[in-house]
Design a protein around this motif. Sequence first.
Motif, short mmCIF file in Angstrom:
data_model
loop_
_atom_site.label_atom_id
_atom_site.label_comp_id
_atom_site.label_asym_id
_atom_site.label_seq_id
_atom_site.Cartn_x
_atom_site.Cartn_y
_atom_site.Cartn_z
N THR A 256 1.66 -8.88 -4.77
CA THR A 256 2.22 -9.73 -3.72
C THR A 256 2.05 -9.03 -2.38
O THR A 256 1.56 -7.90 -2.31
CB THR A 256 3.71 -10.00 -3.96
OG1 THR A 256 4.43 -8.78 -3.77
CG2 THR A 256 3.96 -10.53 -5.38
N LEU A 257 2.48 -9.68 -1.32
CA LEU A 257 2.38 -9.06 0.00
C LEU A 257 3.18 -7.77 0.08
O LEU A 257 2.88 -6.89 0.90
CB LEU A 257 2.86 -10.04 1.08
CG LEU A 257 2.03 -11.32 1.24
CD1 LEU A 257 2.62 -12.19 2.35
CD2 LEU A 257 0.57 -11.00 1.53
N VAL A 271 -1.03 5.31 -8.29
CA VAL A 271 -1.85 5.21 -9.49
C VAL A 271 -1.27 4.11 -10.38
O VAL A 271 -0.09 4.14 -10.72
CB VAL A 271 -1.89 6.55 -10.26
CG1 VAL A 271 -2.55 6.38 -11.63
CG2 VAL A 271 -2.62 7.60 -9.45
N VAL A 272 -2.12 3.14 -10.75
CA VAL A 272 -1.63 2.02 -11.56
C VAL A 272 -2.32 1.92 -12.92
O VAL A 272 -1.96 1.07 -13.74
CB VAL A 272 -1.82 0.68 -10.80
CG1 VAL A 272 -0.99 0.68 -9.52
CG2 VAL A 272 -3.29 0.41 -10.49
N PRO A 291 3.21 -1.99 -9.06
CA PRO A 291 4.34 -1.32 -8.40
C PRO A 291 5.26 -2.35 -7.75
O PRO A 291 4.80 -3.39 -7.27
CB PRO A 291 3.68 -0.44 -7.34
CG PRO A 291 2.23 -0.35 -7.75
CD PRO A 291 1.93 -1.63 -8.46
N ASP A 292 6.56 -2.05 -7.71
CA ASP A 292 7.44 -2.93 -6.96
C ASP A 292 7.39 -2.54 -5.49
O ASP A 292 6.70 -1.60 -5.10
CB ASP A 292 8.88 -2.88 -7.51
CG ASP A 292 9.48 -1.49 -7.44
OD1 ASP A 292 9.15 -0.74 -6.50
OD2 ASP A 292 10.29 -1.14 -8.32
N ALA A 293 8.09 -3.26 -4.66
CA ALA A 293 8.00 -3.05 -3.22
C ALA A 293 8.39 -1.64 -2.82
O ALA A 293 7.87 -1.09 -1.85
CB ALA A 293 8.89 -4.05 -2.50
N TYR A 297 3.89 3.16 -2.56
CA TYR A 297 3.37 4.43 -2.06
C TYR A 297 3.75 5.53 -3.03
O TYR A 297 4.91 5.75 -3.31
CB TYR A 297 3.95 4.77 -0.68
CG TYR A 297 3.52 3.83 0.41
CD1 TYR A 297 4.27 2.70 0.69
CD2 TYR A 297 2.37 4.07 1.15
CE1 TYR A 297 3.88 1.82 1.70
CE2 TYR A 297 1.99 3.21 2.16
CZ TYR A 297 2.74 2.08 2.43
OH TYR A 297 2.36 1.22 3.43
N GLY A 298 2.74 6.20 -3.53
CA GLY A 298 3.01 7.37 -4.36
C GLY A 298 3.11 8.59 -3.47
O GLY A 298 2.71 8.58 -2.31
N ALA A 299 3.66 9.68 -4.01
CA ALA A 299 3.72 10.92 -3.25
C ALA A 299 2.32 11.46 -3.04
O ALA A 299 1.46 11.37 -3.93
CB ALA A 299 4.58 11.94 -4.00
N SER A 300 2.06 12.05 -1.88
CA SER A 300 0.75 12.63 -1.62
C SER A 300 0.49 13.76 -2.61
O SER A 300 1.37 14.56 -2.91
CB SER A 300 0.67 13.18 -0.19
OG SER A 300 -0.56 13.84 0.01
#
Length: 326
Positions: A256-257, A271-272, A291-293, A297-300
């Motif tokens: 989604t957006l 990562v998905v 991922p949910d909203a 963003y994953g950790a760098s």
Amino acid sequence: MRKYPTQVMSVFVLCCMGLIISSCKDDDPPAAKPQLSFALDEITANEADGTLEVEVVLDKPATQDITIEYAIAGDAVDDATAAENENSDYEIVSEYLEVVIVAGETKGIIELDIYSDFDLEGAETIELSIEEVNSELVEITREDETVITVNQEDGIAIVLEWADPSAAGQADMDIIIRVGPTVNNWTGITGSFFPGVTGPEITFVPKATTLAAFGMSYTYYEGTLNPLAFTATFVDVVNGTPEPVNQRTVYNGSYTLANINKWEDPATTKVVQTFEKVNGAFTTPTEITTPDAGSRYGASIGVPAITLKKSQGSRVSAEIRSKFGL
């Protein structure tokens, strides 16, 4: 009449013969020069071959060291001349643009390292040509060029596809792939992230890789489609040829957006999907997670010197698109 002894006559005749023989030797043509050429005018290699040796040969030894200067052409990218941020295809690891045939020997070796990489490409060429030698004791023949054809190595291509722009909206997606020794320890990053609102994006994992774990990020970079349905198709590539469509494995995803991630640092993307290489074979990828909203963003991962930019993404050639039926 005085008679000369037989022995005197014999000496006289031999002397005359010696003059004749000596005269004939003086008129003999000079010995032919050693002929210089490449051992082969065509060579076929594979990206996974690693080191490749190209022989420059004489048809007989020379009496001194022969230094040969050669030039490079072709559409494969030489590491020494690659532009900044341009992926190179090979590196000359012997003396650059010069090879020596030692006195008394008949061959010199140009040594190249062919790179195994994460790019999906058609066949590329490396062209070597003899420019000049440091001695007039040898002669360059017409076999003064060789063409090396480097074919695509085996591996897995991952094809990311989504809907074309329409009244419902548009989207720009990217593939970012993390690599490392385990799925909990990413040490590098690559991918396909060409700017644009039409697909596909394609990345490639070579069979020859020594890496053991792979984490896929299918990012919704920007757009208006809501929801955004997409597919990630895994395709075995053998001898440069993708497997038939009906044998490919397709994974479905939907964003989604809220999942838009206009990344600047690609290491912050989520990562998905993951897969690994175990005992020389790739495992079956996991299903795609959405991922949910709060977690898009994953950790760098803190990979040093990350320089990936969206404009550097690889857009596959028309040849590759045709092979994959895209």
